[in-house]
Design a protein around this motif. Structure first.
Motif, PDB file in Angstrom:
ATOM      1  N   THR A  76       0.826  -1.212   0.000  1.00 27.10           N
ATOM      2  CA  THR A  76       0.000   0.000   0.000  1.00 27.10           C
ATOM      3  C   THR A  76       0.858   1.260   0.000  1.00 27.10           C
ATOM      4  OG1 THR A  76      -1.718  -1.190   1.225  1.00 27.10           O
ATOM      5  CG2 THR A  76      -1.841   1.208   1.220  1.00 27.10           C
ATOM      6  N   ALA A  77       2.002   1.203   0.677  1.00 30.89           N
ATOM      7  CA  ALA A  77       2.862   2.378   0.806  1.00 30.89           C
ATOM      8  C   ALA A  77       3.437   2.836  -0.529  1.00 30.89           C
ATOM      9  CB  ALA A  77       3.991   2.087   1.791  1.00 30.89           C
ATOM     10  N   ILE A  78       3.584   1.919  -1.482  1.00 31.88           N
ATOM     11  CA  ILE A  78       4.158   2.292  -2.784  1.00 31.88           C
ATOM     12  C   ILE A  78       3.115   2.246  -3.895  1.00 31.88           C
ATOM     13  CG2 ILE A  78       6.482   1.555  -2.152  1.00 31.88           C
ATOM     14  CD1 ILE A  78       6.018  -1.015  -3.720  1.00 31.88           C
ATOM     15  N   LYS A  79       1.844   2.165  -3.517  1.00 31.64           N
ATOM     16  CA  LYS A  79       0.789   2.038  -4.524  1.00 31.64           C
ATOM     17  C   LYS A  79       0.753   3.235  -5.463  1.00 31.64           C
ATOM     18  CE  LYS A  79      -4.171   1.210  -5.024  1.00 31.64           C
ATOM     19  NZ  LYS A  79      -5.459   0.990  -4.295  1.00 31.64           N
ATOM     20  N   ASP A  80       0.946   4.449  -4.923  1.00 27.56           N
ATOM     21  CA  ASP A  80       0.873   5.633  -5.779  1.00 27.56           C
ATOM     22  C   ASP A  80       2.015   5.690  -6.781  1.00 27.56           C
ATOM     23  OD1 ASP A  80       2.463   6.105  -3.357  1.00 27.56           O
ATOM     24  OD2 ASP A  80       2.803   8.096  -4.214  1.00 27.56           O
ATOM     25  N   LEU A  81       3.128   4.988  -6.499  1.00 24.63           N
ATOM     26  CA  LEU A  81       4.252   4.974  -7.441  1.00 24.63           C
ATOM     27  C   LEU A  81       3.966   4.114  -8.666  1.00 24.63           C
ATOM     28  CD1 LEU A  81       7.292   4.641  -4.998  1.00 24.63           C
ATOM     29  CD2 LEU A  81       6.442   6.711  -6.118  1.00 24.63           C
ATOM     30  N   THR A  82       2.919   3.292  -8.599  1.00 26.01           N
ATOM     31  CA  THR A  82       2.581   2.449  -9.747  1.00 26.01           C
ATOM     32  C   THR A  82       1.951   3.256 -10.873  1.00 26.01           C
ATOM     33  OG1 THR A  82       0.388   1.905  -8.857  1.00 26.01           O
ATOM     34  CG2 THR A  82       2.222   0.475  -8.229  1.00 26.01           C
ATOM     35  N   ARG A  83       1.554   4.492 -10.567  1.00 31.62           N
ATOM     36  CA  ARG A  83       1.003   5.368 -11.600  1.00 31.62           C
ATOM     37  C   ARG A  83       2.107   6.259 -12.152  1.00 31.62           C
ATOM     38  NH1 ARG A  83      -2.852   5.244  -7.501  1.00 31.62           N
ATOM     39  NH2 ARG A  83      -1.995   7.126  -6.555  1.00 31.62           N
ATOM     40  N   CYS A  84       1.915   6.711 -13.371  1.00 30.79           N
ATOM     41  CA  CYS A  84       2.935   7.513 -14.054  1.00 30.79           C
ATOM     42  C   CYS A  84       2.301   8.819 -14.536  1.00 30.79           C
ATOM     43  CB  CYS A  84       3.516   6.709 -15.223  1.00 30.79           C
ATOM     44  SG  CYS A  84       4.954   7.459 -15.991  1.00 30.79           S
ATOM     45  N   PRO A  85       2.079   9.785 -13.637  1.00 27.79           N
ATOM     46  CA  PRO A  85       1.428  11.037 -14.041  1.00 27.79           C
ATOM     47  C   PRO A  85       2.308  11.840 -14.991  1.00 27.79           C
ATOM     48  CG  PRO A  85       2.280  11.210 -11.807  1.00 27.79           C
ATOM     49  CD  PRO A  85       2.440   9.777 -12.215  1.00 27.79           C
ATOM     50  N   GLU A 111       8.311   5.644 -16.496  1.00 25.67           N
ATOM     51  CA  GLU A 111       7.565   4.405 -16.724  1.00 25.67           C
ATOM     52  C   GLU A 111       8.270   3.220 -16.064  1.00 25.67           C
ATOM     53  OE1 GLU A 111       5.733   1.715 -20.411  1.00 25.67           O
ATOM     54  OE2 GLU A 111       7.102   3.379 -20.824  1.00 25.67           O
ATOM     55  N   ALA A 112       9.603   3.250 -16.071  1.00 21.15           N
ATOM     56  CA  ALA A 112      10.363   2.185 -15.412  1.00 21.15           C
ATOM     57  C   ALA A 112      10.127   2.198 -13.905  1.00 21.15           C
ATOM     58  CB  ALA A 112      11.851   2.340 -15.721  1.00 21.15           C
ATOM     59  N   VAL A 113      10.036   3.399 -13.327  1.00 18.78           N
ATOM     60  CA  VAL A 113       9.744   3.497 -11.891  1.00 18.78           C
ATOM     61  C   VAL A 113       8.372   2.897 -11.593  1.00 18.78           C
ATOM     62  CG1 VAL A 113       9.385   5.082  -9.968  1.00 18.78           C
ATOM     63  CG2 VAL A 113      11.198   5.532 -11.614  1.00 18.78           C
ATOM     64  N   ALA A 114       7.383   3.242 -12.405  1.00 19.82           N
ATOM     65  CA  ALA A 114       6.029   2.727 -12.192  1.00 19.82           C
ATOM     66  C   ALA A 114       5.982   1.208 -12.353  1.00 19.82           C
ATOM     67  CB  ALA A 114       5.063   3.394 -13.169  1.00 19.82           C
ATOM     68  N   ALA A 115       6.679   0.684 -13.361  1.00 20.09           N
ATOM     69  CA  ALA A 115       6.689  -0.767 -13.575  1.00 20.09           C
ATOM     70  C   ALA A 115       7.372  -1.485 -12.418  1.00 20.09           C
ATOM     71  CB  ALA A 115       7.398  -1.090 -14.892  1.00 20.09           C
ATOM     72  N   THR A 116       8.448  -0.897 -11.903  1.00 18.15           N
ATOM     73  CA  THR A 116       9.143  -1.495 -10.756  1.00 18.15           C
ATOM     74  C   THR A 116       8.242  -1.520  -9.530  1.00 18.15           C
ATOM     75  OG1 THR A 116      11.285  -0.721 -11.592  1.00 18.15           O
ATOM     76  CG2 THR A 116      11.162  -1.320  -9.269  1.00 18.15           C
ATOM     77  N   ALA A 117       7.565  -0.409  -9.262  1.00 17.72           N
ATOM     78  CA  ALA A 117       6.672  -0.347  -8.105  1.00 17.72           C
ATOM     79  C   ALA A 117       5.525  -1.343  -8.238  1.00 17.72           C
ATOM     80  CB  ALA A 117       6.126   1.073  -7.948  1.00 17.72           C
ATOM     81  N   THR A 118       4.987  -1.476  -9.447  1.00 19.99           N
ATOM     82  CA  THR A 118       3.892  -2.425  -9.672  1.00 19.99           C
ATOM     83  C   THR A 118       4.340  -3.858  -9.409  1.00 19.99           C
ATOM     84  OG1 THR A 118       2.894  -0.964 -11.333  1.00 19.99           O
ATOM     85  CG2 THR A 118       2.246  -3.282 -11.378  1.00 19.99           C
ATOM     86  N   ALA A 119       5.517  -4.204  -9.923  1.00 19.19           N
ATOM     87  CA  ALA A 119       6.016  -5.570  -9.742  1.00 19.19           C
ATOM     88  C   ALA A 119       6.371  -5.851  -8.286  1.00 19.19           C
ATOM     89  CB  ALA A 119       7.231  -5.790 -10.639  1.00 19.19           C
TER      90      ALA A 119
END
Length: 282
Positions: A155-164, A185-193
């Motif tokens: 939950t703490a990194i959930k907002d990083l999964t988006r790429c505004p 986009e790489a940051v968002a993909a890393t957070a999602t994974a």
């Protein structure tokens, strides 16, 4: 002008000593080469895009894909052509520094959670083998706490999964905009994974906790079965059923400690690369 991009031109066809027949006409067609990014930078960006696609098509338990993407991103951030936009655009630099700091903190907590989860799993397995409902109930509570901690990390990194998107007009040219888009986009993909890994381990920890708690409070648990003096075959069947959830947790944790350590080190390397890029050389 793009710094660090040197192009050599072959002028042999225009040499004064060359015969008129071998000289290149002025209106002859020539191969047009994009000057948006040097070949090395473009290759690094293409590799990151490939790793992002690979990561999104992988399984939640595969930390190796995350590590490969981070390694490619680390190589990219060490190129001078990529470092220039970071120095010129505080918005991009701040987003990357903040994002990777939070990912690093989350992964550090995940490493500790993995170690603790391994201990809880070992305690639960020992309780099953020793037919000890008290120890198994204690292990079940520990597994439940580990599950909640992992969910909180995701939950703490959930907002990083988006790429505004960034504010228009921040970039000097289209090449810088391309770099910023791919890196974020790489940051968002890393957070999602990473979030998927945390939630996946939390799910099997929850299943193991539920099985352990049910076994420790069941009317057909160890003390009752001892009074009934079950046959050895039924005793083995009961043990196998109780160990089923534990084995699933063990399967998911196989190689998890080593993989989480590699991802943590890669995140540290990226933070170092970012700080070096933003620090003026003396």
């Amino acid at each position: 002008m793009i710094s660090g991009f040197r192009r050599s031109l072959s002028l042999s066809g225009l040499s004064p000593n060359a015969s008129p027949a071998r000289r290149r006409p002025r209106d002859a067609p020539r191969h047009a080469r994009s000057a948006s990014l040097p070949c090395r930078s473009q290759s690094a960006l293409s590799l990151i895009q490939d790793e992002i696609r690979s990561l999104r098509s992988g399984t939640a338990s595969d930390l190796e894909r995350i590590d490969r993407l981070l390694a490619a991103l680390d190589d990219l951030l060490r190129l001078s052509r990529i470092q220039d936009p970071l120095r010129r655009c505080p918005a991009l630099a701040d987003r990357l520094l903040d994002g990777f700091l939070r990912l690093l903190d989350a992964q550090g907590s995940f490493r500790s959670a993995v170690l603790a989860l391994g201990q809880h799993h070992a305690e639960a397995c020992t309780a099953v083998r020793r037919r000890d409902p008290v120890r198994l109930a204690s292990a079940a509570r520990s597994l439940r706490r580990a599950e909640k901690e992992l969910v909180l990390l995701a939950t703490a990194i959930k907002d990083l999964t988006r790429c505004p998107p960034f504010t228009p007009g921040l970039w000097a040219d289209a090449a810088e905009a391309e770099v910023a888009g791919i890196v974020t986009e790489a940051v968002a993909a890393t957070a999602t994974a990473m979030s998927a890994v945390y939630l996946g381990i939390a799910a099997v920890s929850s299943a193991a906790a539920s099985a352990a708690a049910a076994a420790s409070t069941s009317k057909d648990s160890w003390m009752v079965r001892a009074l009934r003096r079950p046959s050895p075959s039924k005793k083995r069947e009961a043990e196998e059923a109780e160990m089923g959830a534990m084995e699933k947790l063990e399967e998911r944790m196989e190689g998890l400690e080593e993989g989480s350590e590699r991802v943590y080190r890669s995140l540290v390397n990226i933070r170092v690369a970012l700080l070096n890029a933003l620090t003026p050389s003396l």
